[in-house]
Design a protein around this motif. Structure first.
Motif, PDB file in Angstrom:
ATOM      1  N   GLU A 165     -42.593  33.101  16.970  1.00  0.00           N
ATOM      2  CA  GLU A 165     -41.396  32.737  17.720  1.00  0.00           C
ATOM      3  C   GLU A 165     -40.223  33.668  17.458  1.00  0.00           C
ATOM      4  OE1 GLU A 165     -40.930  28.806  16.298  1.00  0.00           O
ATOM      5  OE2 GLU A 165     -42.744  28.040  17.288  1.00  0.00           O
ATOM      6  N   GLY A 166     -40.226  34.325  16.320  1.00  0.00           N
ATOM      7  CA  GLY A 166     -39.155  35.258  16.002  1.00  0.00           C
ATOM      8  C   GLY A 166     -37.782  34.606  16.061  1.00  0.00           C
ATOM      9  N   ALA A 167     -36.816  35.341  16.589  1.00  0.00           N
ATOM     10  CA  ALA A 167     -35.433  34.860  16.645  1.00  0.00           C
ATOM     11  C   ALA A 167     -35.230  33.749  17.663  1.00  0.00           C
ATOM     12  CB  ALA A 167     -34.500  36.038  16.967  1.00  0.00           C
ATOM     13  N   ALA A 168     -36.268  33.427  18.432  1.00  0.00           N
ATOM     14  CA  ALA A 168     -36.165  32.357  19.433  1.00  0.00           C
ATOM     15  C   ALA A 168     -36.598  31.003  18.885  1.00  0.00           C
ATOM     16  CB  ALA A 168     -37.012  32.702  20.656  1.00  0.00           C
ATOM     17  N   ALA A 169     -36.846  30.910  17.575  1.00  0.00           N
ATOM     18  CA  ALA A 169     -37.385  29.684  16.997  1.00  0.00           C
ATOM     19  C   ALA A 169     -36.528  28.458  17.303  1.00  0.00           C
ATOM     20  CB  ALA A 169     -37.543  29.850  15.485  1.00  0.00           C
ATOM     21  N   GLY A 170     -35.207  28.635  17.380  1.00  0.00           N
ATOM     22  CA  GLY A 170     -34.328  27.497  17.639  1.00  0.00           C
ATOM     23  C   GLY A 170     -34.545  26.836  18.983  1.00  0.00           C
ATOM     24  N   LEU A 171     -35.139  27.551  19.931  1.00  0.00           N
ATOM     25  CA  LEU A 171     -35.396  26.960  21.246  1.00  0.00           C
ATOM     26  C   LEU A 171     -36.388  25.803  21.165  1.00  0.00           C
ATOM     27  CD1 LEU A 171     -35.713  30.215  23.386  1.00  0.00           C
ATOM     28  CD2 LEU A 171     -33.831  28.573  23.460  1.00  0.00           C
ATOM     29  N   TYR A 172     -37.246  25.819  20.158  1.00  0.00           N
ATOM     30  CA  TYR A 172     -38.277  24.793  20.048  1.00  0.00           C
ATOM     31  C   TYR A 172     -37.729  23.482  19.483  1.00  0.00           C
ATOM     32  CZ  TYR A 172     -41.393  28.595  21.162  1.00  0.00           C
ATOM     33  OH  TYR A 172     -42.010  29.636  21.816  1.00  0.00           O
ATOM     34  N   ASP A 173     -36.497  23.504  19.007  1.00  0.00           N
ATOM     35  CA  ASP A 173     -35.858  22.288  18.504  1.00  0.00           C
ATOM     36  C   ASP A 173     -35.068  21.567  19.585  1.00  0.00           C
ATOM     37  OD1 ASP A 173     -36.830  22.844  15.945  1.00  0.00           O
ATOM     38  OD2 ASP A 173     -35.074  24.073  15.450  1.00  0.00           O
ATOM     39  N   LEU A 174     -34.884  22.218  20.738  1.00  0.00           N
ATOM     40  CA  LEU A 174     -34.079  21.616  21.799  1.00  0.00           C
ATOM     41  C   LEU A 174     -34.815  20.447  22.440  1.00  0.00           C
ATOM     42  CD1 LEU A 174     -32.576  24.700  23.669  1.00  0.00           C
ATOM     43  CD2 LEU A 174     -31.498  23.261  21.937  1.00  0.00           C
ATOM     44  N   LYS A 175     -34.068  19.389  22.706  1.00  0.00           N
ATOM     45  CA  LYS A 175     -34.616  18.241  23.417  1.00  0.00           C
ATOM     46  C   LYS A 175     -34.163  18.301  24.878  1.00  0.00           C
ATOM     47  CE  LYS A 175     -34.546  15.306  19.294  1.00  0.00           C
ATOM     48  NZ  LYS A 175     -34.016  14.069  18.682  1.00  0.00           N
ATOM     49  N   PRO A 176     -34.913  17.661  25.781  1.00  0.00           N
ATOM     50  CA  PRO A 176     -34.459  17.627  27.173  1.00  0.00           C
ATOM     51  C   PRO A 176     -33.018  17.140  27.261  1.00  0.00           C
ATOM     52  CG  PRO A 176     -36.681  16.753  27.016  1.00  0.00           C
ATOM     53  CD  PRO A 176     -36.203  16.950  25.600  1.00  0.00           C
ATOM     54  N   ARG A 177     -32.239  17.797  28.084  1.00  0.00           N
ATOM     55  CA  ARG A 177     -30.816  17.485  28.177  1.00  0.00           C
ATOM     56  C   ARG A 177     -30.600  16.134  28.851  1.00  0.00           C
ATOM     57  NH1 ARG A 177     -26.409  21.152  31.431  1.00  0.00           N
ATOM     58  NH2 ARG A 177     -24.515  20.030  30.800  1.00  0.00           N
ATOM     59  N   GLY A 215     -23.988  31.827  27.015  1.00  0.00           N
ATOM     60  CA  GLY A 215     -22.975  32.817  27.346  1.00  0.00           C
ATOM     61  C   GLY A 215     -23.519  34.224  27.465  1.00  0.00           C
ATOM     62  N   GLY A 216     -24.803  34.348  27.800  1.00  0.00           N
ATOM     63  CA  GLY A 216     -25.398  35.661  27.985  1.00  0.00           C
ATOM     64  C   GLY A 216     -25.758  36.389  26.714  1.00  0.00           C
ATOM     65  N   GLN A 217     -25.852  35.661  25.592  1.00  0.00           N
ATOM     66  CA  GLN A 217     -26.236  36.342  24.359  1.00  0.00           C
ATOM     67  C   GLN A 217     -26.878  35.374  23.366  1.00  0.00           C
ATOM     68  OE1 GLN A 217     -22.757  37.771  22.110  1.00  0.00           O
ATOM     69  NE2 GLN A 217     -21.462  36.474  23.394  1.00  0.00           N
ATOM     70  N   TRP A 218     -27.702  35.945  22.506  1.00  0.00           N
ATOM     71  CA  TRP A 218     -28.333  35.178  21.443  1.00  0.00           C
ATOM     72  C   TRP A 218     -27.346  34.988  20.300  1.00  0.00           C
ATOM     73  CZ3 TRP A 218     -33.072  33.023  21.940  1.00  0.00           C
ATOM     74  CH2 TRP A 218     -33.909  33.505  22.960  1.00  0.00           C
ATOM     75  N   ALA A 219     -27.418  33.845  19.644  1.00  0.00           N
ATOM     76  CA  ALA A 219     -26.600  33.616  18.458  1.00  0.00           C
ATOM     77  C   ALA A 219     -27.088  34.507  17.322  1.00  0.00           C
ATOM     78  CB  ALA A 219     -26.673  32.148  18.047  1.00  0.00           C
ATOM     79  N   GLU A 220     -26.196  34.801  16.410  1.00  0.00           N
ATOM     80  CA  GLU A 220     -26.575  35.602  15.251  1.00  0.00           C
ATOM     81  C   GLU A 220     -27.548  34.824  14.375  1.00  0.00           C
ATOM     82  OE1 GLU A 220     -23.142  37.003  13.217  1.00  0.00           O
ATOM     83  OE2 GLU A 220     -22.251  37.908  14.999  1.00  0.00           O
ATOM     84  N   ASP A 221     -28.271  35.555  13.562  1.00  0.00           N
ATOM     85  CA  ASP A 221     -29.292  34.960  12.714  1.00  0.00           C
ATOM     86  C   ASP A 221     -28.703  33.828  11.870  1.00  0.00           C
ATOM     87  OD1 ASP A 221     -31.782  34.631  11.503  1.00  0.00           O
ATOM     88  OD2 ASP A 221     -31.275  36.004   9.868  1.00  0.00           O
ATOM     89  N   GLY A 222     -29.332  32.657  11.936  1.00  0.00           N
ATOM     90  CA  GLY A 222     -28.890  31.504  11.172  1.00  0.00           C
ATOM     91  C   GLY A 222     -27.764  30.722  11.807  1.00  0.00           C
ATOM     92  N   GLU A 223     -27.308  31.119  12.993  1.00  0.00           N
ATOM     93  CA  GLU A 223     -26.203  30.436  13.658  1.00  0.00           C
ATOM     94  C   GLU A 223     -26.661  29.894  15.011  1.00  0.00           C
ATOM     95  OE1 GLU A 223     -22.935  33.112  13.973  1.00  0.00           O
ATOM     96  OE2 GLU A 223     -22.531  33.128  11.814  1.00  0.00           O
ATOM     97  N   THR A 224     -25.831  29.038  15.581  1.00  0.00           N
ATOM     98  CA  THR A 224     -26.068  28.536  16.935  1.00  0.00           C
ATOM     99  C   THR A 224     -24.745  28.517  17.687  1.00  0.00           C
ATOM    100  OG1 THR A 224     -25.735  26.222  16.246  1.00  0.00           O
ATOM    101  CG2 THR A 224     -28.011  27.057  16.257  1.00  0.00           C
ATOM    102  N   TRP A 225     -24.859  28.401  19.002  1.00  0.00           N
ATOM    103  CA  TRP A 225     -23.684  28.159  19.834  1.00  0.00           C
ATOM    104  C   TRP A 225     -23.502  26.661  19.998  1.00  0.00           C
ATOM    105  CZ3 TRP A 225     -21.205  32.503  20.229  1.00  0.00           C
ATOM    106  CH2 TRP A 225     -21.878  33.710  20.397  1.00  0.00           C
ATOM    107  N   LEU A 226     -22.253  26.203  20.033  1.00  0.00           N
ATOM    108  CA  LEU A 226     -21.946  24.818  20.365  1.00  0.00           C
ATOM    109  C   LEU A 226     -21.485  24.795  21.820  1.00  0.00           C
ATOM    110  CD1 LEU A 226     -20.127  22.142  18.285  1.00  0.00           C
ATOM    111  CD2 LEU A 226     -19.452  22.510  20.651  1.00  0.00           C
ATOM    112  N   ALA A 227     -22.155  24.007  22.643  1.00  0.00           N
ATOM    113  CA  ALA A 227     -21.852  23.946  24.071  1.00  0.00           C
ATOM    114  C   ALA A 227     -21.482  22.524  24.457  1.00  0.00           C
ATOM    115  CB  ALA A 227     -23.052  24.414  24.891  1.00  0.00           C
TER     116      ALA A 227
END
Length: 338
Positions: A165-177, A215-227
């Motif tokens: 999954e690489g740097a996209a691993a956080g996508l697998y924690d997302l739940k349906p909105r 916002g058109g970009q990946w969060a830095e390693d170990g961080e997330t965006w708050l939306a």
């Protein structure tokens, strides 16, 4: 259907019906969901939704009823057809599109025997599947998909379903909105005094989401965006004189809004043009919807500060009163985030 497409024309041969196929070609399968029932299932989560993949057993022969062209095809010597069905999961596709602000599309490669074959990405839709065969060198048993989205790559082994999954691993924690909102009307304070009133002002806020891509970009390693999304509505302001027998009516025509969480300003404020009506030429007033993206950490404050300045135009007077052509109202809101 993908259609027959030559991607890497390095080897040419004829199928059993005389048709020419070569390594890198894509052959459409007979049905859209051809390999779902008996294929090996895997998935790759992307910012636009989860891509569900079913891989059939590699084969050197395609019967006529296997292909959309209704023609039997044999793989050239030393090559194999890798069968694939894929589609975006309808439950996750487009869930967080409001916060993407990106025109990036997936770039997909099929890798077999250390050779890479570029294949067209699936149609960006949460409905319908697509099934096809990719002709590769070798036996295709080690085939994998590599998917890049805006510079971040993932891979999945089609035989085992194992992912990198690489740097996209956080996508697998997302739940349906979930489109649950809470009122923030009571959190707003306008610079007006009774008996003047805003009878129809409304504010609502969604639940926050922590996203690895926004916002058109990946969060830095170990961080997330708050939306988070904020919607405000103001149509009418009744400026009532102290005698309560006269006054003026104003309709909102524009609004400027700024936001911050603690001392942090948003990295992006995306005004949703499809939902914003300001000014509303039919009903009057302003409806605005903002999708906000913040760089956030674990200790991010839980309140959103919103400052608004409305410009309202005179609509009418009553009781012999006089009114200005326009007035400005300001709003300061401290909104609890969930």
């Amino acid at each position: 259907m993908l259609g027959l497409l030559a991607i890497l024309p390095t080897l040419a041969a004829c199928g059993s019906d005389g048709s020419e196929v070569k390594v890198g070609d894509i052959v459409d399968a007979r049905t859209d969901d051809q390999f779902v029932s008996d294929g090996k299932a895997s998935s790759i989560a992307l910012p636009i939704g989860r891509l569900e993949v079913s891989a059939g057993r590699p084969t050197t022969k395609l019967a006529a009823n296997d292909t959309a062209q209704l023609e039997a095809v044999d793989a050239p010597d030393g090559s194999t057809f890798v069968p694939i069905t894929w589609q975006y999961d309808a439950g996750t596709f487009g869930d967080y599109d409001d916060y993407l602000e990106s025109d990036a599309t997936p770039v997909v490669d099929l890798v077999a025997d250390k050779v890479t074959y570029r294949i067209p990405a699936p149609e960006p839709s949460g409905t319908g599947a697509d099934s096809f065969y990719v002709l590769v060198e070798g036996d295709g048993k080690d085939a994998s998909l590599e998917v890049d989205f805006d510079g971040v790559s993932q891979s999945v082994d089609l035989a085992t379903g194992d992912r990198d999954e690489g740097a996209a691993a956080g996508l697998y924690d997302l739940k349906p909105r979930r489109e649950r909102t809470a009122s923030c009307t009571a959190d707003s304070e306008f610079d007006i005094e009774p008996p003047s009133r805003l009878s129809d002002y409304a504010c609502s806020v969604t639940r926050t989401a922590r996203l690895p891509y926004a916002g058109g970009q990946w969060a830095e390693d170990g961080e997330t965006w708050l939306a988070v999304t904020v919607r405000t509505t103001l149509r009418r302001y009744d400026q009532i004189n102290t005698d309560r027998r006269s006054g003026a009516v104003y309709l909102a025509g524009s609004v400027e809004s700024t936001f911050r969480i603690g001392k942090t300003k948003p990295t992006a404020v995306l005004e949703d043009k499809s939902l914003t009506t300001c000014p509303d030429e039919v009903r009057g007033g302003c409806v605005v919807v903002y999708h906000l993206i913040f760089k956030a950490g674990e200790d991010t404050p839980s309140r959103l500060r919103m400052d608004q300045t409305y410009v309202l135009a005179l609509s009418g007077v009553w009781g012999g009163s006089e009114g200005k052509d326009s007035v400005k109202l300001t709003n300061e809101a401290s909104i609890k985030l969930r």
